[in-house]
Each structure stands twice: as C-alpha cells, then as structure tokens.
Design a protein around this motif. Structure first.
Motif, PDB file in Angstrom:
ATOM      1  N   HIS A  79       3.886   0.315   6.616  1.00 22.83           N
ATOM      2  CA  HIS A  79       2.959   1.290   5.646  1.00 22.83           C
ATOM      3  C   HIS A  79       1.477   1.299   6.650  1.00 22.83           C
ATOM      4  CE1 HIS A  79       2.332  -3.076   4.641  1.00 22.83           C
ATOM      5  NE2 HIS A  79       1.166  -2.495   3.953  1.00 22.83           N
ATOM      6  N   ASP A  99       5.702  -4.929   3.378  1.00 19.44           N
ATOM      7  CA  ASP A  99       5.051  -5.577   2.272  1.00 19.44           C
ATOM      8  C   ASP A  99       5.829  -4.849   1.086  1.00 19.44           C
ATOM      9  OD1 ASP A  99       3.419  -6.542   3.930  1.00 19.44           O
ATOM     10  OD2 ASP A  99       1.472  -5.622   3.100  1.00 19.44           O
ATOM     11  N   ASP A 116      -3.612  -4.745   8.114  1.00 16.76           N
ATOM     12  CA  ASP A 116      -3.133  -5.756   8.712  1.00 16.76           C
ATOM     13  C   ASP A 116      -1.463  -5.320   9.018  1.00 16.76           C
ATOM     14  OD1 ASP A 116      -2.437  -5.108   5.785  1.00 16.76           O
ATOM     15  OD2 ASP A 116      -1.564  -7.272   5.588  1.00 16.76           O
ATOM     16  N   HIS A 117      -1.406  -4.017   9.266  1.00 19.38           N
ATOM     17  CA  HIS A 117      -0.071  -3.535   9.978  1.00 19.38           C
ATOM     18  C   HIS A 117      -0.024  -2.327  11.011  1.00 19.38           C
ATOM     19  CE1 HIS A 117       2.310  -5.467   6.687  1.00 19.38           C
ATOM     20  NE2 HIS A 117       0.995  -5.597   5.979  1.00 19.38           N
ATOM     21  N   HIS A 123       3.995 -12.515   6.573  1.00 18.09           N
ATOM     22  CA  HIS A 123       2.996 -12.213   5.597  1.00 18.09           C
ATOM     23  C   HIS A 123       2.674 -13.335   4.715  1.00 18.09           C
ATOM     24  CE1 HIS A 123       0.583  -9.490   3.178  1.00 18.09           C
ATOM     25  NE2 HIS A 123       0.952  -8.457   4.228  1.00 18.09           N
ATOM     26  N   HIS A 145       1.361 -12.835  10.965  1.00 15.22           N
ATOM     27  CA  HIS A 145       1.448 -12.134  10.141  1.00 15.22           C
ATOM     28  C   HIS A 145       2.753 -11.250   9.740  1.00 15.22           C
ATOM     29  CE1 HIS A 145      -0.720 -10.446   6.580  1.00 15.22           C
ATOM     30  NE2 HIS A 145      -0.527  -9.207   6.753  1.00 15.22           N
TER      31      HIS A 145
HETATM   32 MN    MN Z   1       0.001  -6.443   4.603  1.00 14.37          MN
END
Ligand code: MN
Ligand code: NI
Length: 227
Positions: free
Chosen positions: A49, A140, A53-54, A191, A8
């Motif tokens: 951020h 992102d 998903d981070h 990503h 990711h």
């Molecule tokens: Mn993301």
C-alpha cells in the motif's frame, strides 16, 4: 527459501532466481541503519500500500536497479509510472502468473495514501506460490474474515508474514487468530518496534504464539530466516 528482515515491514528474498524486496522503508528507519541499501540488487519490488513506511525507498532502490519492476495495485503503479518506474498493476481478487510464479493481490483492512497525498487505492496483501512453495504477505491489516478465503483459493501456505505491532494494524492476539483463519502454522511477525505506539514485549508475544503451538519468528533487523 531465505527471507531477510530489513526492518519494519521490509523483507528481501530470492525466489526462482529472482530477487524481491517488499515495502522498502530503510533509510528513514533508525533501527535499519546497518542495512546497506545501495547494495541491494532486486528484480521486483512488491508494495502492499502507499504509506510512507512502505514506499519510502522505492525510488532509490529503483535508481540502483534500472530494470526493476514494481508489483502493486493499479493506483500505486500509476503513481510510480509517472515518475518513470515500470510496474505490473493488479487489483483485489486478481492473480497473475509471472515467469517466477503466481501472485494474488488480496484484501487488507487499512488505508492507503501516497506520500504526496495522492490516492493510493485500496491497501492489500500478496499470496505468492509456485509448485513447491506458497506464502502470504499480509501487509498492514486488521484481522479480517476475508483471510479465510486464502486457503480456499490458494495452495496451502508454508508460511505467512503478519503484522503484530498493534495500533496501526492488528496486534499479536489477532495475528494468532489470523494464523488459524489462513491455516498456517509458521508465522513471521513484522510492523513492530519501529515507532513508539508499536513497541511490543517480545517475550509476551512469543509465548502467546508458543501456547497455541504456532511456530513464530520475531526477526531482528538484518536477520535471515530459513524457510
Ligand atoms: Mn505501515
Ligand atoms: Ni500503512
């Protein structure tokens, strides 16, 4: 420098004798099931951020690495601080000289909320440099003209990690423009493929970068890139 892709937007690297992980999202990522998360040894966790998903594995990795320090924006550091984690808060436009090198927290056009709905501050990216190396982790983001400030404010970039999956971030067409904005000819894509809306055609993306003579890596999960 060796840069390992953990799926990711998560990367691991060693720099100046310190180990870093960026945006840890391993256990919820079925594509990263081969990654042995509990054997990861790190000194710093960089968080662009607050999205799940981070940040999903920040606490787990911190438990395994009691001396770890987080580096992110003020709101994210405060939120993890309430959970007992140590961190160094930054905000946009600011840079700080750590004992390993300098980090500047730069703009990203995106959103940022923490997993419990808490405000995650504004999303960002990082430019990191020392006397030998300079690189950009975009986080992102959409394509933004602010990226043009990076070559004016930071040492010339050796490489950059840019999102290419589209839908939630810029797609590869904009990442190609971003490479021009940041004056960087070595790009690592991230990503992509993790979720159905960000599945990409690898050959199409690779050939688009090749047409512009940009060195481009689309890493496999677990792959190490030498930079
Ligand atoms: Mn993301
Ligand atoms: Ni996000």
């Amino acid at each position: 420098m060796l840069l390992k892709f953990l799926g990711h937007a998560c990367f691991f690297f060693e720099w100046k004798g310190k180990n870093f992980i960026v945006d840890p999202f391993i256990t919820p990522n079925s594509l990263a099931s081969e990654i042995a998360i509990d054997s990861i040894k790190v000194d710093y966790i960089l968080i662009t951020h607050g999205h799940e998903d981070h940040v999903a594995d920040v606490i787990r990795i911190a438990k395994n690495n009691p001396d770890v320090k987080l580096i992110s924006n003020f709101e994210i550091i405060s939120w993890f601080g309430e959970k007992g984690l140590n961190g160094h808060p930054m905000n946009h436009g600011g840079k700080y000289s750590f004992d390993f090198g300098t980090i500047k927290y730069v703009s990203a056009i995106h959103s940022s909320v923490l997993p419990d709905g808490s405000y995650g501050g504004n999303p960002g990216g990082f430019v990191l440099w020392d006397e030998n190396t300079s690189f950009y982790i975009a986080g992102d983001t959409a394509l933004t003209h602010d990226m043009k400030l990076i070559p004016q404010l930071c040492p010339a970039l050796d490489f950059a990690i840019l999102p290419v999956g589209d839908n939630f971030t810029m797609g590869y067409e904009e990442a190609i423009l971003a490479a021009d904005f940041i004056q960087c000819e070595k790009i690592i894509g991230c990503h992509f493929d993790t979720f159905p809306p960000i599945k990409i055609n690898h050959e199409e993306v690779k050939s688009a970068f090749a047409e512009k003579n940009i060195e481009f890596h689309l890493p496999e999960v677990g792959e190490t890139i030498e930079l």
